[in-house]
Design a protein around this motif. Structure first.
Motif, PDB file in Angstrom:
ATOM      1  N   ILE A   1     -24.816 -94.874  97.954  1.00  0.00           N
ATOM      2  CA  ILE A   1     -23.387 -95.148  98.079  1.00  0.00           C
ATOM      3  C   ILE A   1     -23.145 -96.611  97.727  1.00  0.00           C
ATOM      4  O   ILE A   1     -23.772 -97.503  98.294  1.00  0.00           O
ATOM      5  CB  ILE A   1     -22.887 -94.864  99.507  1.00  0.00           C
ATOM      6  CG1 ILE A   1     -23.094 -93.405  99.868  1.00  0.00           C
ATOM      7  CG2 ILE A   1     -21.422 -95.257  99.660  1.00  0.00           C
ATOM      8  CD1 ILE A   1     -22.718 -93.058 101.286  1.00  0.00           C
ATOM      9  N   ASN A   2     -22.234 -96.855  96.781  1.00  0.00           N
ATOM     10  CA  ASN A   2     -21.891 -98.230  96.451  1.00  0.00           C
ATOM     11  C   ASN A   2     -20.583 -98.594  97.153  1.00  0.00           C
ATOM     12  O   ASN A   2     -19.958 -97.767  97.804  1.00  0.00           O
ATOM     13  CB  ASN A   2     -21.808 -98.429  94.933  1.00  0.00           C
ATOM     14  CG  ASN A   2     -20.781 -97.548  94.283  1.00  0.00           C
ATOM     15  OD1 ASN A   2     -19.769 -97.226  94.879  1.00  0.00           O
ATOM     16  ND2 ASN A   2     -21.047 -97.147  93.060  1.00  0.00           N
TER      17      ASN A   2
ATOM     18  N   GLU B   1     -13.523-104.171  98.650  1.00  0.00           N
ATOM     19  CA  GLU B   1     -14.921-103.925  98.251  1.00  0.00           C
ATOM     20  C   GLU B   1     -15.890-104.928  98.854  1.00  0.00           C
ATOM     21  O   GLU B   1     -17.023-104.584  99.150  1.00  0.00           O
ATOM     22  CB  GLU B   1     -15.032-103.905  96.725  1.00  0.00           C
ATOM     23  CG  GLU B   1     -14.491-102.631  96.135  1.00  0.00           C
ATOM     24  CD  GLU B   1     -14.978-102.371  94.727  1.00  0.00           C
ATOM     25  OE1 GLU B   1     -16.115-102.742  94.393  1.00  0.00           O
ATOM     26  OE2 GLU B   1     -14.205-101.782  93.958  1.00  0.00           O
ATOM     27  N   LYS B   2     -15.459-106.168  99.055  1.00  0.00           N
ATOM     28  CA  LYS B   2     -16.351-107.164  99.649  1.00  0.00           C
ATOM     29  C   LYS B   2     -16.718-106.768 101.079  1.00  0.00           C
ATOM     30  O   LYS B   2     -17.895-106.805 101.460  1.00  0.00           O
ATOM     31  CB  LYS B   2     -15.692-108.536  99.644  1.00  0.00           C
ATOM     32  CG  LYS B   2     -16.571-109.609 100.208  1.00  0.00           C
ATOM     33  CD  LYS B   2     -15.909-110.962 100.231  1.00  0.00           C
ATOM     34  CE  LYS B   2     -16.863-111.962 100.852  1.00  0.00           C
ATOM     35  NZ  LYS B   2     -16.200-113.175 101.264  1.00  0.00           N
ATOM     36  N   LYS B   3     -15.724-106.376 101.858  1.00  0.00           N
ATOM     37  CA  LYS B   3     -15.998-105.943 103.236  1.00  0.00           C
ATOM     38  C   LYS B   3     -16.807-104.650 103.259  1.00  0.00           C
ATOM     39  O   LYS B   3     -17.684-104.480 104.095  1.00  0.00           O
ATOM     40  CB  LYS B   3     -14.692-105.759 104.017  1.00  0.00           C
ATOM     41  CG  LYS B   3     -14.033-107.051 104.388  1.00  0.00           C
ATOM     42  CD  LYS B   3     -14.853-107.790 105.398  1.00  0.00           C
ATOM     43  CE  LYS B   3     -14.153-109.065 105.805  1.00  0.00           C
ATOM     44  NZ  LYS B   3     -14.980-109.891 106.678  1.00  0.00           N
ATOM     45  N   ALA B   4     -16.524-103.749 102.324  1.00  0.00           N
ATOM     46  CA  ALA B   4     -17.285-102.503 102.248  1.00  0.00           C
ATOM     47  C   ALA B   4     -18.752-102.789 101.958  1.00  0.00           C
ATOM     48  O   ALA B   4     -19.642-102.155 102.528  1.00  0.00           O
ATOM     49  CB  ALA B   4     -16.700-101.591 101.185  1.00  0.00           C
ATOM     50  N   ARG B   5     -19.018-103.747 101.083  1.00  0.00           N
ATOM     51  CA  ARG B   5     -20.394-104.128 100.767  1.00  0.00           C
ATOM     52  C   ARG B   5     -21.088-104.684 102.009  1.00  0.00           C
ATOM     53  O   ARG B   5     -22.246-104.374 102.285  1.00  0.00           O
ATOM     54  CB  ARG B   5     -20.376-105.156  99.633  1.00  0.00           C
ATOM     55  CG  ARG B   5     -21.695-105.438  99.013  1.00  0.00           C
ATOM     56  CD  ARG B   5     -21.623-106.266  97.715  1.00  0.00           C
ATOM     57  NE  ARG B   5     -20.544-107.239  97.648  1.00  0.00           N
ATOM     58  CZ  ARG B   5     -19.430-107.103  96.903  1.00  0.00           C
ATOM     59  NH1 ARG B   5     -19.254-106.031  96.174  1.00  0.00           N
ATOM     60  NH2 ARG B   5     -18.506-108.042  96.899  1.00  0.00           N
ATOM     61  N   GLU B   6     -20.366-105.486 102.804  1.00  0.00           N
ATOM     62  CA  GLU B   6     -20.937-106.034 104.033  1.00  0.00           C
ATOM     63  C   GLU B   6     -21.241-104.924 105.041  1.00  0.00           C
ATOM     64  O   GLU B   6     -22.285-104.939 105.697  1.00  0.00           O
ATOM     65  CB  GLU B   6     -19.984-107.052 104.642  1.00  0.00           C
ATOM     66  CG  GLU B   6     -19.841-108.318 103.813  1.00  0.00           C
ATOM     67  CD  GLU B   6     -18.784-109.256 104.356  1.00  0.00           C
ATOM     68  OE1 GLU B   6     -18.168-108.958 105.402  1.00  0.00           O
ATOM     69  OE2 GLU B   6     -18.567-110.295 103.718  1.00  0.00           O
TER      70      GLU B   6
ATOM     71  N   LEU C   1     -24.976-103.769 106.455  1.00  0.00           N
ATOM     72  CA  LEU C   1     -25.288-103.643 107.881  1.00  0.00           C
ATOM     73  C   LEU C   1     -25.806-102.246 108.212  1.00  0.00           C
ATOM     74  O   LEU C   1     -26.788-102.078 108.937  1.00  0.00           O
ATOM     75  CB  LEU C   1     -24.048-103.952 108.712  1.00  0.00           C
ATOM     76  CG  LEU C   1     -24.225-103.928 110.223  1.00  0.00           C
ATOM     77  CD1 LEU C   1     -25.214-104.998 110.654  1.00  0.00           C
ATOM     78  CD2 LEU C   1     -22.885-104.107 110.905  1.00  0.00           C
ATOM     79  N   MET C   2     -25.186-101.227 107.645  1.00  0.00           N
ATOM     80  CA  MET C   2     -25.616 -99.846 107.910  1.00  0.00           C
ATOM     81  C   MET C   2     -27.019 -99.596 107.376  1.00  0.00           C
ATOM     82  O   MET C   2     -27.834 -98.960 108.050  1.00  0.00           O
ATOM     83  CB  MET C   2     -24.627 -98.865 107.300  1.00  0.00           C
ATOM     84  CG  MET C   2     -23.285 -98.864 108.012  1.00  0.00           C
ATOM     85  SD  MET C   2     -22.056 -97.825 107.236  1.00  0.00           S
ATOM     86  CE  MET C   2     -22.774 -96.211 107.464  1.00  0.00           C
ATOM     87  N   TYR C   3     -27.323-100.084 106.178  1.00  0.00           N
ATOM     88  CA  TYR C   3     -28.661 -99.909 105.633  1.00  0.00           C
ATOM     89  C   TYR C   3     -29.697-100.684 106.457  1.00  0.00           C
ATOM     90  O   TYR C   3     -30.832-100.230 106.655  1.00  0.00           O
ATOM     91  CB  TYR C   3     -28.725-100.324 104.161  1.00  0.00           C
ATOM     92  CG  TYR C   3     -28.293 -99.221 103.221  1.00  0.00           C
ATOM     93  CD1 TYR C   3     -29.176 -98.222 102.838  1.00  0.00           C
ATOM     94  CD2 TYR C   3     -27.001 -99.157 102.718  1.00  0.00           C
ATOM     95  CE1 TYR C   3     -28.796 -97.199 101.993  1.00  0.00           C
ATOM     96  CE2 TYR C   3     -26.609 -98.143 101.872  1.00  0.00           C
ATOM     97  CZ  TYR C   3     -27.506 -97.167 101.513  1.00  0.00           C
ATOM     98  OH  TYR C   3     -27.131 -96.143 100.676  1.00  0.00           O
ATOM     99  N   PHE C   4     -29.300-101.850 106.962  1.00  0.00           N
ATOM    100  CA  PHE C   4     -30.192-102.627 107.826  1.00  0.00           C
ATOM    101  C   PHE C   4     -30.523-101.847 109.090  1.00  0.00           C
ATOM    102  O   PHE C   4     -31.684-101.744 109.494  1.00  0.00           O
ATOM    103  CB  PHE C   4     -29.544-103.974 108.174  1.00  0.00           C
ATOM    104  CG  PHE C   4     -30.331-104.785 109.148  1.00  0.00           C
ATOM    105  CD1 PHE C   4     -31.483-105.465 108.752  1.00  0.00           C
ATOM    106  CD2 PHE C   4     -29.937-104.867 110.469  1.00  0.00           C
ATOM    107  CE1 PHE C   4     -32.207-106.214 109.653  1.00  0.00           C
ATOM    108  CE2 PHE C   4     -30.658-105.610 111.381  1.00  0.00           C
ATOM    109  CZ  PHE C   4     -31.791-106.294 110.976  1.00  0.00           C
ATOM    110  N   PHE C   5     -29.487-101.286 109.747  1.00  0.00           N
ATOM    111  CA  PHE C   5     -29.714-100.498 110.972  1.00  0.00           C
ATOM    112  C   PHE C   5     -30.556 -99.258 110.671  1.00  0.00           C
ATOM    113  O   PHE C   5     -31.398 -98.870 111.483  1.00  0.00           O
ATOM    114  CB  PHE C   5     -28.400-100.089 111.608  1.00  0.00           C
ATOM    115  CG  PHE C   5     -27.701-101.198 112.353  1.00  0.00           C
ATOM    116  CD1 PHE C   5     -28.401-102.126 113.074  1.00  0.00           C
ATOM    117  CD2 PHE C   5     -26.326-101.309 112.308  1.00  0.00           C
ATOM    118  CE1 PHE C   5     -27.769-103.152 113.760  1.00  0.00           C
ATOM    119  CE2 PHE C   5     -25.662-102.317 112.997  1.00  0.00           C
ATOM    120  CZ  PHE C   5     -26.399-103.248 113.719  1.00  0.00           C
ATOM    121  N   ALA C   6     -30.351 -98.652 109.537  1.00  0.00           N
ATOM    122  CA  ALA C   6     -31.134 -97.455 109.183  1.00  0.00           C
ATOM    123  C   ALA C   6     -32.609 -97.791 109.042  1.00  0.00           C
ATOM    124  O   ALA C   6     -33.470 -96.970 109.397  1.00  0.00           O
ATOM    125  CB  ALA C   6     -30.601 -96.854 107.884  1.00  0.00           C
TER     126      ALA C   6
END
Length: 46
Positions: free
Chosen positions: A11-12, A29-34, A38-43
């Motif tokens: 997901i981009n 998009e900037k906030k979505a990237r942040e 964070l979600m990928y980090f938690f995963a």
């Protein structure tokens, strides 16, 4: 928050904006990237 790795993501940020917009959440998009970083980090922690 950059996770430091260049793993392939399914997901981009543009997709995240579209998905959230369907739920009534307005985000750029900037906030979505942040959020995705964070979600990928938690995963990775699991």
């Amino acid at each position: 928050m950059e996770t430091g790795t260049k793993e392939k993501r399914k997901i981009n940020s543009a997709d995240a904006v579209a998905i959230l917009k369907k739920s009534g959440v307005e985000i750029d998009e900037k906030k979505a990237r942040e959020v995705l970083d964070l979600m990928y980090f938690f995963a990775k922690l699991m």
